[in-house]
Design a protein around this motif. Structure first.
Motif, PDB file in Angstrom:
ATOM      1  N   GLY A  70     119.741  65.946 -23.490  1.00  0.00           N
ATOM      2  CA  GLY A  70     120.799  65.867 -24.504  1.00  0.00           C
ATOM      3  C   GLY A  70     121.520  64.543 -24.524  1.00  0.00           C
ATOM      4  N   LYS A  71     121.264  63.657 -23.577  1.00  0.00           N
ATOM      5  CA  LYS A  71     121.907  62.339 -23.549  1.00  0.00           C
ATOM      6  C   LYS A  71     120.804  61.270 -23.485  1.00  0.00           C
ATOM      7  CE  LYS A  71     126.143  63.862 -21.220  1.00  0.00           C
ATOM      8  NZ  LYS A  71     127.027  63.684 -20.033  1.00  0.00           N
ATOM      9  N   PRO A  72     120.333  60.843 -24.630  1.00  0.00           N
ATOM     10  CA  PRO A  72     119.240  59.859 -24.631  1.00  0.00           C
ATOM     11  C   PRO A  72     119.726  58.500 -24.144  1.00  0.00           C
ATOM     12  CG  PRO A  72     120.009  60.248 -26.857  1.00  0.00           C
ATOM     13  CD  PRO A  72     120.740  61.227 -25.993  1.00  0.00           C
ATOM     14  N   LYS A  73     118.786  57.730 -23.682  1.00  0.00           N
ATOM     15  CA  LYS A  73     119.070  56.367 -23.234  1.00  0.00           C
ATOM     16  C   LYS A  73     119.032  55.444 -24.443  1.00  0.00           C
ATOM     17  CE  LYS A  73     119.678  53.608 -19.625  1.00  0.00           C
ATOM     18  NZ  LYS A  73     120.763  53.789 -18.646  1.00  0.00           N
ATOM     19  N   VAL A  74     120.135  54.723 -24.653  1.00  0.00           N
ATOM     20  CA  VAL A  74     120.228  53.826 -25.809  1.00  0.00           C
ATOM     21  C   VAL A  74     119.807  52.423 -25.376  1.00  0.00           C
ATOM     22  CG1 VAL A  74     121.726  52.849 -27.580  1.00  0.00           C
ATOM     23  CG2 VAL A  74     122.078  55.212 -26.802  1.00  0.00           C
ATOM     24  N   LEU A  75     118.826  51.879 -26.062  1.00  0.00           N
ATOM     25  CA  LEU A  75     118.310  50.539 -25.774  1.00  0.00           C
ATOM     26  C   LEU A  75     118.418  49.666 -27.011  1.00  0.00           C
ATOM     27  CD1 LEU A  75     115.023  51.463 -23.850  1.00  0.00           C
ATOM     28  CD2 LEU A  75     117.253  50.945 -22.871  1.00  0.00           C
ATOM     29  N   THR A  76     118.677  48.389 -26.803  1.00  0.00           N
ATOM     30  CA  THR A  76     118.709  47.405 -27.892  1.00  0.00           C
ATOM     31  C   THR A  76     117.685  46.323 -27.571  1.00  0.00           C
ATOM     32  OG1 THR A  76     121.054  47.825 -28.271  1.00  0.00           O
ATOM     33  CG2 THR A  76     120.122  45.821 -29.239  1.00  0.00           C
ATOM     34  N   CYS A  77     116.580  46.340 -28.298  1.00  0.00           N
ATOM     35  CA  CYS A  77     115.513  45.366 -28.092  1.00  0.00           C
ATOM     36  C   CYS A  77     115.629  44.238 -29.105  1.00  0.00           C
ATOM     37  CB  CYS A  77     114.142  46.035 -28.205  1.00  0.00           C
ATOM     38  SG  CYS A  77     113.831  47.284 -26.923  1.00  0.00           S
ATOM     39  N   TYR A  78     115.286  43.016 -28.671  1.00  0.00           N
ATOM     40  CA  TYR A  78     115.330  41.838 -29.538  1.00  0.00           C
ATOM     41  C   TYR A  78     113.905  41.536 -30.004  1.00  0.00           C
ATOM     42  CZ  TYR A  78     119.915  41.082 -27.353  1.00  0.00           C
ATOM     43  OH  TYR A  78     121.202  41.237 -26.891  1.00  0.00           O
ATOM     44  N   HIS A  79     113.667  41.708 -31.293  1.00  0.00           N
ATOM     45  CA  HIS A  79     112.363  41.402 -31.872  1.00  0.00           C
ATOM     46  C   HIS A  79     112.442  40.096 -32.655  1.00  0.00           C
ATOM     47  CE1 HIS A  79     110.569  45.749 -31.719  1.00  0.00           C
ATOM     48  NE2 HIS A  79     110.965  45.297 -30.536  1.00  0.00           N
ATOM     49  N   ILE A  80     111.301  39.399 -32.720  1.00  0.00           N
ATOM     50  CA  ILE A  80     111.213  38.113 -33.407  1.00  0.00           C
ATOM     51  C   ILE A  80     110.376  38.275 -34.669  1.00  0.00           C
ATOM     52  CG2 ILE A  80     110.540  35.690 -33.215  1.00  0.00           C
ATOM     53  CD1 ILE A  80     112.849  36.474 -31.401  1.00  0.00           C
ATOM     54  N   ASP A  81     110.915  37.787 -35.782  1.00  0.00           N
ATOM     55  CA  ASP A  81     110.195  37.823 -37.050  1.00  0.00           C
ATOM     56  C   ASP A  81     109.298  36.582 -37.134  1.00  0.00           C
ATOM     57  OD1 ASP A  81     109.265  38.166 -39.583  1.00  0.00           O
ATOM     58  OD2 ASP A  81     111.197  37.886 -40.593  1.00  0.00           O
ATOM     59  N   PRO A  82     107.974  36.729 -37.335  1.00  0.00           N
ATOM     60  CA  PRO A  82     107.098  35.538 -37.412  1.00  0.00           C
ATOM     61  C   PRO A  82     107.471  34.595 -38.545  1.00  0.00           C
ATOM     62  CG  PRO A  82     105.808  37.540 -37.119  1.00  0.00           C
ATOM     63  CD  PRO A  82     107.208  37.979 -37.397  1.00  0.00           C
ATOM     64  N   ASN A  83     108.113  35.113 -39.597  1.00  0.00           N
ATOM     65  CA  ASN A  83     108.507  34.258 -40.720  1.00  0.00           C
ATOM     66  C   ASN A  83     109.850  33.574 -40.494  1.00  0.00           C
ATOM     67  OD1 ASN A  83     106.187  35.034 -42.176  1.00  0.00           O
ATOM     68  ND2 ASN A  83     107.213  36.896 -42.860  1.00  0.00           N
ATOM     69  N   ASN A  84     110.528  33.931 -39.431  1.00  0.00           N
ATOM     70  CA  ASN A  84     111.832  33.322 -39.132  1.00  0.00           C
ATOM     71  C   ASN A  84     111.962  33.188 -37.615  1.00  0.00           C
ATOM     72  OD1 ASN A  84     114.418  32.287 -39.461  1.00  0.00           O
ATOM     73  ND2 ASN A  84     115.374  34.296 -39.617  1.00  0.00           N
ATOM     74  N   MET A  85     111.145  32.318 -37.043  1.00  0.00           N
ATOM     75  CA  MET A  85     111.124  32.156 -35.592  1.00  0.00           C
ATOM     76  C   MET A  85     112.262  31.249 -35.131  1.00  0.00           C
ATOM     77  SD  MET A  85     107.049  31.805 -34.714  1.00  0.00           S
ATOM     78  CE  MET A  85     106.852  30.372 -35.770  1.00  0.00           C
ATOM     79  N   PRO A  86     112.746  31.445 -33.918  1.00  0.00           N
ATOM     80  CA  PRO A  86     113.781  30.554 -33.379  1.00  0.00           C
ATOM     81  C   PRO A  86     113.248  29.148 -33.162  1.00  0.00           C
ATOM     82  CG  PRO A  86     113.663  32.612 -32.136  1.00  0.00           C
ATOM     83  CD  PRO A  86     112.466  32.570 -33.024  1.00  0.00           C
ATOM     84  N   ILE A  87     114.160  28.220 -32.915  1.00  0.00           N
ATOM     85  CA  ILE A  87     113.778  26.831 -32.670  1.00  0.00           C
ATOM     86  C   ILE A  87     112.987  26.749 -31.366  1.00  0.00           C
ATOM     87  CG2 ILE A  87     114.653  24.490 -32.314  1.00  0.00           C
ATOM     88  CD1 ILE A  87     117.122  25.298 -33.895  1.00  0.00           C
ATOM     89  N   GLY A  88     111.859  26.059 -31.408  1.00  0.00           N
ATOM     90  CA  GLY A  88     111.012  25.907 -30.234  1.00  0.00           C
ATOM     91  C   GLY A  88     109.923  26.952 -30.127  1.00  0.00           C
ATOM     92  N   PHE A  89     109.943  27.982 -30.967  1.00  0.00           N
ATOM     93  CA  PHE A  89     108.936  29.043 -30.915  1.00  0.00           C
ATOM     94  C   PHE A  89     107.718  28.663 -31.752  1.00  0.00           C
ATOM     95  CE2 PHE A  89     112.029  31.374 -28.796  1.00  0.00           C
ATOM     96  CZ  PHE A  89     111.623  32.669 -28.503  1.00  0.00           C
ATOM     97  N   THR A  90     106.550  29.094 -31.280  1.00  0.00           N
ATOM     98  CA  THR A  90     105.312  28.989 -32.051  1.00  0.00           C
ATOM     99  C   THR A  90     104.546  30.291 -31.901  1.00  0.00           C
ATOM    100  OG1 THR A  90     104.186  27.978 -30.160  1.00  0.00           O
ATOM    101  CG2 THR A  90     105.072  26.488 -31.838  1.00  0.00           C
ATOM    102  N   ASP A  91     103.788  30.620 -32.920  1.00  0.00           N
ATOM    103  CA  ASP A  91     102.986  31.838 -32.915  1.00  0.00           C
ATOM    104  C   ASP A  91     101.520  31.441 -32.836  1.00  0.00           C
ATOM    105  OD1 ASP A  91     101.986  34.355 -33.074  1.00  0.00           O
ATOM    106  OD2 ASP A  91     102.592  34.734 -35.145  1.00  0.00           O
ATOM    107  N   SER A  92     100.855  31.811 -31.743  1.00  0.00           N
ATOM    108  CA  SER A  92      99.451  31.443 -31.529  1.00  0.00           C
ATOM    109  C   SER A  92      98.484  32.481 -32.068  1.00  0.00           C
ATOM    110  CB  SER A  92      99.182  31.221 -30.032  1.00  0.00           C
ATOM    111  OG  SER A  92      99.437  32.412 -29.302  1.00  0.00           O
TER     112      SER A  92
END
Length: 234
Positions: A109-131
């Motif tokens: 009755g008490k689920p674990k709440v998680l907040t995950c950080y996902h990266i959008d390939p069309n809006n990547m942070p500075i320094g990121f590359t998608d191989s």
């Protein structure tokens, strides 16, 4: 009576006629061709002055349309600590925060709440590359940086997996074969540094079968049960 004197005949110089010598014809004369005539290359001497006028260069106009989005150039901070801080800030600026409620067996009755950080390939942070490529279309984010300590070596530029960057100051960081990144949330696309830690490959695989909660015996406690623990997060 005295004998009559005889007149001396004048010697006449005759023309020597060369005697022709007989040369036996060769049976291979038909196959012999005339050798090519060798001609010497004549150098042209021009009376024109040697100085040539420079021709005007033509500027090529590109037909490509200018991109509307121009990503800023990555500038590596001078220290490893600042590189990690810059990495976290760039992730928080553009990441997609995914909120999850995972039910756990030790607190019904008490689920674990998680907040995950996902990266959008069309809006990547500075320094990121998608191989990602046609052969492996799955996204594989990497982070580009130059190590300030190893700058005197030939290979100072690195491109590790992006979720590995929070451990740049850890001495185990550069031993990727021995020390892998374990996701406590069991979401490999997550870039939340509170959900990851370095672990050996054997321990990392064992976390998938950990039930979690009071039955977890790892040094870093599992947040939720593993996908192969038998609980299936119900």
């Amino acid at each position: 009576m005295s004998p009559t004197p005889t007149k001396k005949k004048k010697k006449t110089r005759g023309v020597r006629i060369p005697i022709p010598t007989y040369v036996e014809p060769s049976p291979f004369l038909d196959d012999v061709k005339d050798p090519p005539k060798m001609t010497l290359a004549k150098t042209k001497t021009s009376s024109k002055p040697t100085s040539k006028k420079a021709k005007p260069t033509k500027t090529k106009t590109s037909t490509k349309k200018p991109s509307t989005k121009t990503r800023p150039r990555q500038k590596t901070p001078p220290t490893r600590g600042e590189i990690v801080a810059h990495y976290k800030k760039s992730v928080l600026d553009v990441c997609v925060k995914v909120r999850k409620e995972v039910p756990v067996w030790w607190s019904p009755g008490k689920p674990k709440v998680l907040t995950c950080y996902h990266i959008d390939p069309n809006n990547m942070p500075i320094g990121f590359t998608d191989s990602a490529s046609a052969s492996s279309p799955k996204t594989n984010f990497q982070y580009n940086y130059k190590d300030p300590i190893l700058k005197k070596t030939k290979s100072r530029s690195y491109r590790p997996k992006s979720y590995r960057m929070p451990f740049l100051q850890d001495p185990r960081f550069y031993d990727a074969k021995r020390w892998t990144v374990s996701h406590a949330c069991h979401d490999n696309a997550c870039h939340n540094w509170d959900h990851v830690h370095l672990a050996s490959l054997a321990v990392n695989k064992g976390l998938n079968g950990c039930p979690g909660g009071p039955h977890c015996h790892h040094k870093i406690r599992c947040i939720i049960p593993g996908p192969y623990s038998g609980h299936n997060n119900n």
